[in-house]
Design a protein around this motif. Structure first.
Motif, mmCIF file in Angstrom:
data_model
loop_
_atom_site.group_PDB
_atom_site.id
_atom_site.type_symbol
_atom_site.label_atom_id
_atom_site.label_comp_id
_atom_site.label_asym_id
_atom_site.label_seq_id
_atom_site.Cartn_x
_atom_site.Cartn_y
_atom_site.Cartn_z
ATOM 1 N N ALA A 137 -5.111 -2.089 -7.360
ATOM 2 C CA ALA A 137 -4.158 -3.182 -7.214
ATOM 3 C C ALA A 137 -4.607 -4.312 -8.136
ATOM 4 N N LYS B 2 0.974 3.137 -3.235
ATOM 5 C CA LYS B 2 -0.279 3.637 -3.781
ATOM 6 C C LYS B 2 -0.513 5.088 -3.352
ATOM 7 N N THR B 3 -1.190 5.823 -4.214
ATOM 8 C CA THR B 3 -1.539 7.212 -3.902
ATOM 9 C C THR B 3 -2.878 7.218 -3.177
ATOM 10 N N LEU C 123 0.811 -1.215 0.000
ATOM 11 C CA LEU C 123 0.000 0.000 0.000
ATOM 12 C C LEU C 123 0.845 1.267 0.000
ATOM 13 N N ASP D 275 -6.799 4.419 -5.772
ATOM 14 C CA ASP D 275 -5.789 3.698 -6.545
ATOM 15 C C ASP D 275 -6.269 2.265 -6.758
#
Length: 235
Positions: free
Chosen positions: A127, A110-111, A107, A125
């Protein structure tokens, strides 16, 4: 790119919210599977490693809380959240998640910034996990797994109510004081763990606070020591 704009009409046209107004809600990270990712049905072909036996699982991850603010992130991105999300609920002898392997997403890359006046909906964001069906291991006509996504992450709650500090609570002289020592009830602060109550008691030389903390979200609270063990083979 550059975006320019102006606010016409003075205060009546103001739409931005202050940080205190954004610190509401009981959620941190929220996840959902994108439609058809994974697909509802896959027809498996035995023999060669056919592309038809492969599929993607795509998670949409949104930060619905107020943490982190700019500069508070602990990962590569300035808004990174320390933690991971992983997949489970399937038979590893039938489904092979090969990218990444094991199916864990970091994580911190991620933004996922918290809610701001510019972005009141919070960071968003994705995944992606790539998988294939091990067709030669199938001895049944139908396999219906329930793939689960679990996120383990660090989050922070900020509560800043106003309290009264009386330097002379036992004064015998009748006087008008600027504030009154009392208990404070709170609701939520834009995080899954909230400060719900602050009991205050004034003594002659000190002031005592009893702070009540409650899990108001839908997840479980774990200690920091177990965070790194949180995964497909962890606790």
């Amino acid at each position: 790119f550059i975006v320019l704009g102006c606010n016409i009409g003075g205060s009546k046209g103001k739409t931005s919210k202050s940080l205190e107004e954004l610190r509401v809600g009981t959620e941190g990270l929220a996840m959902s599977f994108l439609p058809n990712n994974p697909p509802e049905k896959i027809h498996v072909e035995k023999g060669a490693d056919s592309e038809l036996n492969r599929f993607d699982v795509v998670l949409e991850i949104r930060n619905k809380g107020a943490y982190p603010e700019f500069g508070e992130g602990s990962g590569i991105e300035p808004f990174g959240i320390h933690g991971s999300v992983y997949l489970g609920g399937y038979d590893q002898n039938i489904l092979d998640f090969f990218e990444p392997k094991p199916p864990i997403a970091d994580l911190s890359t991620k933004t996922l910034e918290g809610k701001t006046s510019i972005n009141p909906n919070g960071g968003l964001d994705f995944a992606t996990f790539k998988a294939r069906v091990i067709a030669d291991s199938l001895n049944v006509e139908k396999y219906e797994p329930v793939i689960q996504a679990t996120a383990c992450y660090v989050y922070r709650t900020t509560a800043n109510p106003s309290v009264c500090i009386d330097p002379n609570p036992y004064s015998t002289i009748k006087e008008k004081k600027v504030c009154e020592v009392k208990d404070t009830a709170l609701s939520n602060q834009g995080a899954p763990v909230a400060v719900t109550k602050i009991d205050e008691e004034a003594f002659a030389k000190k002031t005592q606070f009893r702070i009540t903390i409650k899990n108001v979200g839908g997840g479980d609270v774990i200690v920091d020591e177990k965070l790194e063990r949180c995964g497909p083979t962890g606790d």
